[in-house]
Scaffold this motif. Sequence first.
Motif, PDB file in Angstrom:
ATOM      1  N   CYS A 102      36.254  57.283  51.453  1.00 39.24           N
ATOM      2  CA  CYS A 102      35.175  56.627  50.705  1.00 39.24           C
ATOM      3  C   CYS A 102      34.983  57.289  49.338  1.00 39.24           C
ATOM      4  O   CYS A 102      34.683  56.616  48.343  1.00 39.24           O
ATOM      5  CB  CYS A 102      33.868  56.688  51.481  1.00 39.24           C
ATOM      6  SG  CYS A 102      33.923  55.671  52.959  1.00 39.24           S
ATOM      7  N   HIS A 113      40.943  49.461  51.654  1.00 39.62           N
ATOM      8  CA  HIS A 113      39.764  50.228  52.057  1.00 39.62           C
ATOM      9  C   HIS A 113      38.513  49.342  52.045  1.00 39.62           C
ATOM     10  O   HIS A 113      37.709  49.376  52.979  1.00 39.62           O
ATOM     11  CB  HIS A 113      39.565  51.434  51.133  1.00 39.62           C
ATOM     12  CG  HIS A 113      38.369  52.266  51.509  1.00 39.62           C
ATOM     13  ND1 HIS A 113      38.428  53.287  52.428  1.00 39.62           N
ATOM     14  CD2 HIS A 113      37.076  52.178  51.125  1.00 39.62           C
ATOM     15  CE1 HIS A 113      37.213  53.808  52.581  1.00 39.62           C
ATOM     16  NE2 HIS A 113      36.364  53.156  51.788  1.00 39.62           N
ATOM     17  N   CYS A 151      35.842  48.831  55.028  1.00 39.22           N
ATOM     18  CA  CYS A 151      34.670  49.708  54.928  1.00 39.22           C
ATOM     19  C   CYS A 151      33.492  48.911  54.368  1.00 39.22           C
ATOM     20  O   CYS A 151      33.415  48.666  53.168  1.00 39.22           O
ATOM     21  CB  CYS A 151      34.991  50.914  54.032  1.00 39.22           C
ATOM     22  SG  CYS A 151      33.561  51.951  53.737  1.00 39.22           S
ATOM     23  N   CYS A 167      31.427  50.699  51.315  1.00 44.51           N
ATOM     24  CA  CYS A 167      32.008  50.657  49.966  1.00 44.51           C
ATOM     25  C   CYS A 167      32.023  49.218  49.435  1.00 44.51           C
ATOM     26  O   CYS A 167      31.791  48.975  48.249  1.00 44.51           O
ATOM     27  CB  CYS A 167      33.418  51.247  49.957  1.00 44.51           C
ATOM     28  SG  CYS A 167      33.413  53.045  50.161  1.00 44.51           S
TER      29      CYS A 167
HETATM   30 ZN   LIG Z   1      34.309  53.497  52.164  1.00 49.66          ZN
END
Ligand SMILES: [Zn+2]
Lengths: 180, 246
Positions: B3, B31, B35, B38
């Motif tokens: 992250c 990512h 995630c 994020c």
């Molecule tokens: Zn992340």
Amino acid sequence: MGLPGSQWRIQELVEEHYPNLYRYAYRLTGSAADAEDLTQDTFCKAQSQLGQLRQAERVKPWLYSILRNAYLHRVRSRQQQRCVSLDQVGDLPEAPADPLPEVEPERLQQALAELDEVFRTPVILYYFEDFSYRDIAEQMDLPIGTVMSRLARAKAYLRSRLLPAAPALADGPRRATDGL
Amino acid sequence: MDCRTARLLLDFARPRVPELAAPEADALHRHLADCPDCAAVQRLERRLDEPLARAMRDVPLPAGLRERLLEKVAAPPTVPRWYRRKAVWSGLAAAVVLLAFGWYWFNLPLTQLDLAALHERANNQPVSAHAVVEQFPHDRLQVALLGGLAVEAPPRFNYNLLTYHGICELQGQRVPFLEFQNGSNLLRVYILDGKRFDIQALAGLVMSGRVSHRIELSPDNRFGWLYEYTGGRLDRFFDPEVLPAI
Ligand SMILES: [Zn+2]
């Protein structure tokens, strides 16, 4: 003798770049008259220095940096600087309004005028969305880390002034700094 | 990608001005897909930026601006006759001043770089680097003029590790520099122009520490490369295909 090459090219440059250069000048100065003068100065200077431009694809940042230099020259000669300290940027309240309200361009201009030029220039270039961080760093002759930290602070200031319902962003790891 | 890295790279992934190299952009994309935190930060950043960007660009153009500008650049500068006569004399006077200045410039004493002071300062400061901006083919840099200053880039380094190049101030002089990063180790190369710095006096000097310094001259002795690096080893920044000679 026909139209000299530099003449022909400067007209092309005007056609292509005058709207955004004028807008940039307006956001820097906050005055239509000053913005027009600056845009005009920029093209006149560009015309006389066209031979020094080595790479055609660098013409846009080149014009912007001529404009910024002309602006800085004027500001220094007028010594008009009134700025807020960005250490006093207030915290933002929690929940964001949905949808976010539009920002009035005049209020934006007031908020920009409160920023020191070293914060104002990168944030204008950033929101014009035509310049990469690298371009902005080159324009200002600064390390990219410095540009990013100034930009982060200027953005936070504008958001707190103009988007009062905006939430503070969870500030994850923050940017690289300059200096080895 | 973690992250921390993702949040750093988000800044470089603006839709209109993407600055990430393809592998990084792909890794960030993957990512964000996995995630939610994020991804939420990215959405919020964009939502906050949009109204500001719209307002920033919302500047009406004055009527007739284009025509006035075109007229201005089309008109040849008008020079009155008295001014032309004056200009001839001013031109002669300027030529004399230029000659004198040129002579002075040519004989200007070279800057003596205080490497010991530089070394001490570098070792008493936190070490940090710039974020990756762009990868450059070496030949593009070697011919470059940075900010109007002559540059010859050292050939032995792995330019895929280059994270930044720019101009900095070094003991009162504007100096181009390159910055490389390999893992947590950093290398900064200051390109010293032999016309401005007394590079001969420093050639081959080495000072070791948390941040080390070393000077090498370019093959034609026109430039000095001042290496400032962490981790005590320079060879980790070398291009594996170029034989190290230092
Ligand atoms: Zn992340």
